[in-house]
Design an enzyme around this catalytic site. Sequence first.
Site, short mmCIF file in Angstrom:
data_model
loop_
_atom_site.label_atom_id
_atom_site.label_comp_id
_atom_site.label_asym_id
_atom_site.label_seq_id
_atom_site.Cartn_x
_atom_site.Cartn_y
_atom_site.Cartn_z
N CYS A 143 0.82 -1.21 0.00
CA CYS A 143 0.00 0.00 0.00
C CYS A 143 0.86 1.26 0.00
O CYS A 143 1.53 1.54 -0.98
CB CYS A 143 -0.99 -0.04 1.17
N HIS A 146 -3.65 -4.68 0.07
CA HIS A 146 -3.10 -5.24 1.32
C HIS A 146 -3.18 -6.77 1.27
O HIS A 146 -4.22 -7.34 1.59
CB HIS A 146 -3.91 -4.75 2.52
N GLU A 152 -1.99 -8.84 3.32
CA GLU A 152 -2.19 -9.36 4.68
C GLU A 152 -3.64 -9.29 5.11
O GLU A 152 -4.02 -9.91 6.11
CB GLU A 152 -1.27 -8.62 5.67
#
Lengths: 197, 250
Positions: free
Chosen positions: A83, A178, A180
Amino acid sequence: MSAPVAGVIRTGTANLASVLAAFARMGAATRVVDRVADLDGIDRLVLPGVGAFGAAMAGLRARNLDRAITDRVQAGAPFLAICLGLQLLAEGSEESPGVTGLGVLPGRARRLPEGVRVPQLGWNTAQWADGSEPFTVWYANSYGLDGGGTGWEPAHTTHGRPFIAALRRPGQLACQFHPELSGETGARLLEAWWAEC
Amino acid sequence: MLSRRVIPCLDTRDGRVVKGVRFEGIRDAGDPVRLATRYQREGADEIVMLDITATIEGRPATRRLVAALRAVLAIPLTVGGGIRNEAEAAALLEDGADKVAVNSAALATPGLIDRLATRFGSQCVTLAIDAARHDGDWQVRRRGGRDATPRGAVAWALEGTQRGAGEVLLTSIDRDGTREGYDLELLRAVTGVVTVPVIASGGARVAEDLVAAIAAGADAVLAASIFHDGDTSVGDVKDQLARHGLEIRR
């Protein structure tokens, strides 16, 4: 040879636990990097997202981490940016006029256009330039890059206008989204990056 | 194309998920980690956790619970409750939040929104607004709906987003927990003036309510009771949104 460890840079603005948790779920070792000395023995570097461009750059500069990151990325060392981490690689951003980025990538992050809700918050697609199947991942961004640098393969997405969803080259991955926070799709992307390093 | 988000909400107190009606009559609704795990498996697009007694007790949201949720969640987690400054927001982000929601402290000190956005970026700052109908308008209430403020919801949403909030979590106190449907007029009024995404909250009963909220301008729909009580599942709701032609994540 000891097991590989990912050094996750503490920018002071990031969602650090989410990044660490994603690596923990795949059984990968991590260490939080606060200062240059923490990079000893670290062979894989992670520059997490979340934060305003200017605040994050100031945090990196104050601890001399900006040079360390730039050197490693340019040397082709294993590297993951998430990001804001991707945008910090550019020359600058409309988010923080006058603040110089790491300059690894040409160009500046530009604000997403009017006519769509900004920030973009939610799940959108990304597609690599090789034409492989699009995949759906989670974004949280008000700014986007228009292109990558030489040697990077781009993935694109669209919210109001097309912009860079990710850039990759061997052992290096820089995502506007993202991974994650992108469920199983994100986990697979992280595992693939880890295996490739 | 950007998908519409379905967001289960965990209102928490003393480490448990709780739920009331119009912010009152709070009852136990389950274990937060167990519920979050289930919602993630069912396809939840994000999870929101609101520590409903944090402001009253003068502390930020429970860090231990945020960490426990993060350990199981590979989707975004927004955390609200009692956040008064940048340091408390940073701590929650280090523990497992991805976005922070501010409410009472921002009403007392609107500059908090500017400071959070300057450090963390707008995309990280959600302005939670609890609104109740009053004299033909929607009055903003603070401290878990306990205290009236002189602010109107529409004007506050506009001010807060101009100050840097990147999202509005808009809760109708009148509809909260009632299963009477979202306050669509409130939604239309707020989504008509702000340019950031708006999460509709308060009153969901069936998937048609979520469809109506999206038609009224919401980018995301939040629900609690109907998921906690098993009226429906996140997956069923998303199936029905898809049947109405709405873009959702599979």
